[in-house]
Design a protein around this motif. Sequence first.
Motif, PDB file in Angstrom:
ATOM      1  N   GLY A   7       0.760  -1.224  -0.088  1.00  0.00           N
ATOM      2  CA  GLY A   7       0.103  -0.128  -0.001  1.00  0.00           C
ATOM      3  C   GLY A   7       0.852   1.367   0.067  1.00  0.00           C
ATOM      4  O   GLY A   7       1.645   1.478  -0.943  1.00  0.00           O
ATOM      5  N   ASN A   8       0.558   2.217   1.141  1.00  0.00           N
ATOM      6  CA  ASN A   8       1.504   3.223   1.076  1.00  0.00           C
ATOM      7  C   ASN A   8       2.843   3.160   1.973  1.00  0.00           C
ATOM      8  O   ASN A   8       3.307   4.116   2.457  1.00  0.00           O
ATOM      9  CB  ASN A   8       0.631   4.456   1.320  1.00  0.00           C
ATOM     10  CG  ASN A   8      -0.555   4.748   0.538  1.00  0.00           C
ATOM     11  OD1 ASN A   8       0.091   4.697  -0.718  1.00  0.00           O
ATOM     12  ND2 ASN A   8      -1.533   5.217   1.142  1.00  0.00           N
ATOM     13  N   GLN A   9       2.960   1.900   2.535  1.00  0.00           N
ATOM     14  CA  GLN A   9       3.702   1.680   3.538  1.00  0.00           C
ATOM     15  C   GLN A   9       5.109   1.056   2.955  1.00  0.00           C
ATOM     16  O   GLN A   9       4.867   0.132   2.298  1.00  0.00           O
ATOM     17  CB  GLN A   9       3.232   0.673   4.684  1.00  0.00           C
ATOM     18  CG  GLN A   9       4.351   0.287   5.824  1.00  0.00           C
ATOM     19  CD  GLN A   9       3.868  -0.635   6.770  1.00  0.00           C
ATOM     20  OE1 GLN A   9       2.706  -1.219   6.566  1.00  0.00           O
ATOM     21  NE2 GLN A   9       4.297  -0.626   7.786  1.00  0.00           N
ATOM     22  N   LEU A  10       6.107   1.593   3.296  1.00  0.00           N
ATOM     23  CA  LEU A  10       7.450   0.922   2.691  1.00  0.00           C
ATOM     24  C   LEU A  10       8.017   0.127   3.459  1.00  0.00           C
ATOM     25  O   LEU A  10       7.999  -0.031   4.814  1.00  0.00           O
ATOM     26  CB  LEU A  10       8.556   2.188   2.911  1.00  0.00           C
ATOM     27  CG  LEU A  10       9.919   1.978   2.380  1.00  0.00           C
ATOM     28  CD1 LEU A  10       9.898   1.561   0.740  1.00  0.00           C
ATOM     29  CD2 LEU A  10      11.025   2.865   2.558  1.00  0.00           C
ATOM     30  N   LEU A  11       8.117  -1.307   3.104  1.00  0.00           N
ATOM     31  CA  LEU A  11       8.523  -2.424   3.691  1.00  0.00           C
ATOM     32  C   LEU A  11       9.932  -2.640   3.727  1.00  0.00           C
ATOM     33  O   LEU A  11      10.870  -2.978   4.863  1.00  0.00           O
ATOM     34  CB  LEU A  11       7.984  -3.655   3.366  1.00  0.00           C
ATOM     35  CG  LEU A  11       6.471  -3.773   3.524  1.00  0.00           C
ATOM     36  CD1 LEU A  11       5.965  -5.232   2.855  1.00  0.00           C
ATOM     37  CD2 LEU A  11       5.910  -3.414   4.695  1.00  0.00           C
ATOM     38  N   GLY A  12      10.596  -2.348   2.755  1.00  0.00           N
ATOM     39  CA  GLY A  12      12.212  -2.404   2.613  1.00  0.00           C
ATOM     40  C   GLY A  12      12.685  -1.464   1.425  1.00  0.00           C
ATOM     41  O   GLY A  12      11.970  -1.234   0.412  1.00  0.00           O
ATOM     42  N   GLU A  13      13.870  -1.438   1.390  1.00  0.00           N
ATOM     43  CA  GLU A  13      14.518  -0.778   0.336  1.00  0.00           C
ATOM     44  C   GLU A  13      16.229  -1.350   0.196  1.00  0.00           C
ATOM     45  O   GLU A  13      16.550  -1.555   1.347  1.00  0.00           O
ATOM     46  CB  GLU A  13      14.745   0.890   0.479  1.00  0.00           C
ATOM     47  CG  GLU A  13      15.316   1.350   1.515  1.00  0.00           C
ATOM     48  CD  GLU A  13      15.126   2.900   1.589  1.00  0.00           C
ATOM     49  OE1 GLU A  13      14.215   3.711   0.993  1.00  0.00           O
ATOM     50  OE2 GLU A  13      15.667   3.488   2.285  1.00  0.00           O
ATOM     51  N   MET A  14      16.724  -1.180  -1.016  1.00  0.00           N
ATOM     52  CA  MET A  14      18.126  -1.594  -1.070  1.00  0.00           C
ATOM     53  C   MET A  14      18.750  -0.700  -2.063  1.00  0.00           C
ATOM     54  O   MET A  14      18.414  -0.637  -3.444  1.00  0.00           O
ATOM     55  CB  MET A  14      18.387  -3.080  -1.653  1.00  0.00           C
ATOM     56  CG  MET A  14      19.844  -3.467  -1.497  1.00  0.00           C
ATOM     57  SD  MET A  14      20.129  -5.381  -1.764  1.00  0.00           S
ATOM     58  CE  MET A  14      19.192  -5.528  -3.440  1.00  0.00           C
ATOM     59  N   PRO A  15      19.760   0.155  -1.760  1.00  0.00           N
ATOM     60  CA  PRO A  15      20.415   0.821  -2.800  1.00  0.00           C
ATOM     61  C   PRO A  15      21.431   0.023  -3.492  1.00  0.00           C
ATOM     62  O   PRO A  15      21.956  -1.069  -2.942  1.00  0.00           O
ATOM     63  CB  PRO A  15      21.092   2.207  -1.930  1.00  0.00           C
ATOM     64  CG  PRO A  15      21.267   1.477  -0.618  1.00  0.00           C
ATOM     65  CD  PRO A  15      20.195   0.318  -0.338  1.00  0.00           C
ATOM     66  N   TYR A  16      21.937   0.339  -4.720  1.00  0.00           N
ATOM     67  CA  TYR A  16      22.743  -0.197  -5.364  1.00  0.00           C
ATOM     68  C   TYR A  16      23.478   1.023  -6.218  1.00  0.00           C
ATOM     69  O   TYR A  16      22.941   1.921  -6.478  1.00  0.00           O
ATOM     70  CB  TYR A  16      22.418  -1.228  -6.310  1.00  0.00           C
ATOM     71  CG  TYR A  16      21.315  -1.052  -7.337  1.00  0.00           C
ATOM     72  CD1 TYR A  16      21.745  -0.641  -8.568  1.00  0.00           C
ATOM     73  CD2 TYR A  16      20.147  -1.059  -7.127  1.00  0.00           C
ATOM     74  CE1 TYR A  16      20.946  -0.341  -9.568  1.00  0.00           C
ATOM     75  CE2 TYR A  16      19.236  -0.878  -8.014  1.00  0.00           C
ATOM     76  CZ  TYR A  16      19.479  -0.462  -9.336  1.00  0.00           C
ATOM     77  OH  TYR A  16      18.623   0.031 -10.182  1.00  0.00           O
ATOM     78  N   TYR A  17      24.704   0.565  -6.787  1.00  0.00           N
ATOM     79  CA  TYR A  17      25.705   1.563  -7.391  1.00  0.00           C
ATOM     80  C   TYR A  17      26.050   0.883  -8.621  1.00  0.00           C
ATOM     81  O   TYR A  17      26.585  -0.159  -8.640  1.00  0.00           O
ATOM     82  CB  TYR A  17      26.727   2.093  -6.589  1.00  0.00           C
ATOM     83  CG  TYR A  17      27.828   2.773  -7.247  1.00  0.00           C
ATOM     84  CD1 TYR A  17      27.391   4.373  -7.436  1.00  0.00           C
ATOM     85  CD2 TYR A  17      29.081   2.498  -7.663  1.00  0.00           C
ATOM     86  CE1 TYR A  17      28.289   5.160  -8.006  1.00  0.00           C
ATOM     87  CE2 TYR A  17      29.995   3.314  -8.024  1.00  0.00           C
ATOM     88  CZ  TYR A  17      29.623   4.656  -8.268  1.00  0.00           C
ATOM     89  OH  TYR A  17      30.462   5.646  -8.852  1.00  0.00           O
ATOM     90  N   LEU A  18      25.587   1.618  -9.800  1.00  0.00           N
ATOM     91  CA  LEU A  18      26.053   1.168 -11.117  1.00  0.00           C
ATOM     92  C   LEU A  18      27.626   1.826 -11.687  1.00  0.00           C
ATOM     93  O   LEU A  18      27.628   2.976 -11.617  1.00  0.00           O
ATOM     94  CB  LEU A  18      25.146   1.245 -12.110  1.00  0.00           C
ATOM     95  CG  LEU A  18      25.279   0.945 -13.728  1.00  0.00           C
ATOM     96  CD1 LEU A  18      25.373  -0.294 -13.717  1.00  0.00           C
ATOM     97  CD2 LEU A  18      24.155   1.606 -14.558  1.00  0.00           C
TER      98      LEU A  18
END
Length: 214
Positions: A7-18
């Motif tokens: 929904g509108n809730q952020l459960l997780g995130e993961m940054p990465y670098y190219l």
Amino acid sequence: MTTVMHGNQLLGEMPYYLAPKGVWSVSRLPPLTRTLGSVIKPIGADPVREFRHRMHVTTRLIEQLPRFDSFFQVFDHRVKDALAFALRGFTVSARYTFHIGPDCTAPEVWVPMSSKTRNVVRNAATTLTVRPVEAPGEFRRFYEANLASRSRTNAYGTVVMRELVNAFVDRRAGHLLGAYYRGGRLAGVIGLVWDCDIFSLRARRGLLAERSAF
């Protein structure tokens, strides 16, 4: 950045670098970045349900990653989601470093130290004195000279190194220490930078400049 929403809730995130290299699609750690990895919002459940939740969210984050010919990240020691990567075909290995609590006293560090390490410290104390490096320029010159003596260049670049050291000293977010011979000549330097943890940039005579984290 890959993200998982409910929904509108952020459960997780993961940054990465190219970081492309020629025709190869490569993902590595960005410059001056010690760790990356997934960040999962806890759900406040029992350990088993919490683990299953983290595995599920991490797997969905991995599935959103672009296709890379090579992917490499170092996780903070508090990130416990490596299993999800292993199950998706990534190679997972362990790295070791020292973790010393900010409230830990010198005697508490000394007691569990191996006798061999203690002897090295005692011997060094007979010829070296540790004190603050007053000028950031002295730290940088020693660091650069140590690299130049081995035909190496600064991985960060001279300008970035100068701005970095000046910034953490000016903001009192770090400290410079030097080990000096009795005549006042530098034998080694270390720059300690902290937020919740302490990270270091260090160089010693006779060895390459090193990077580590505590």
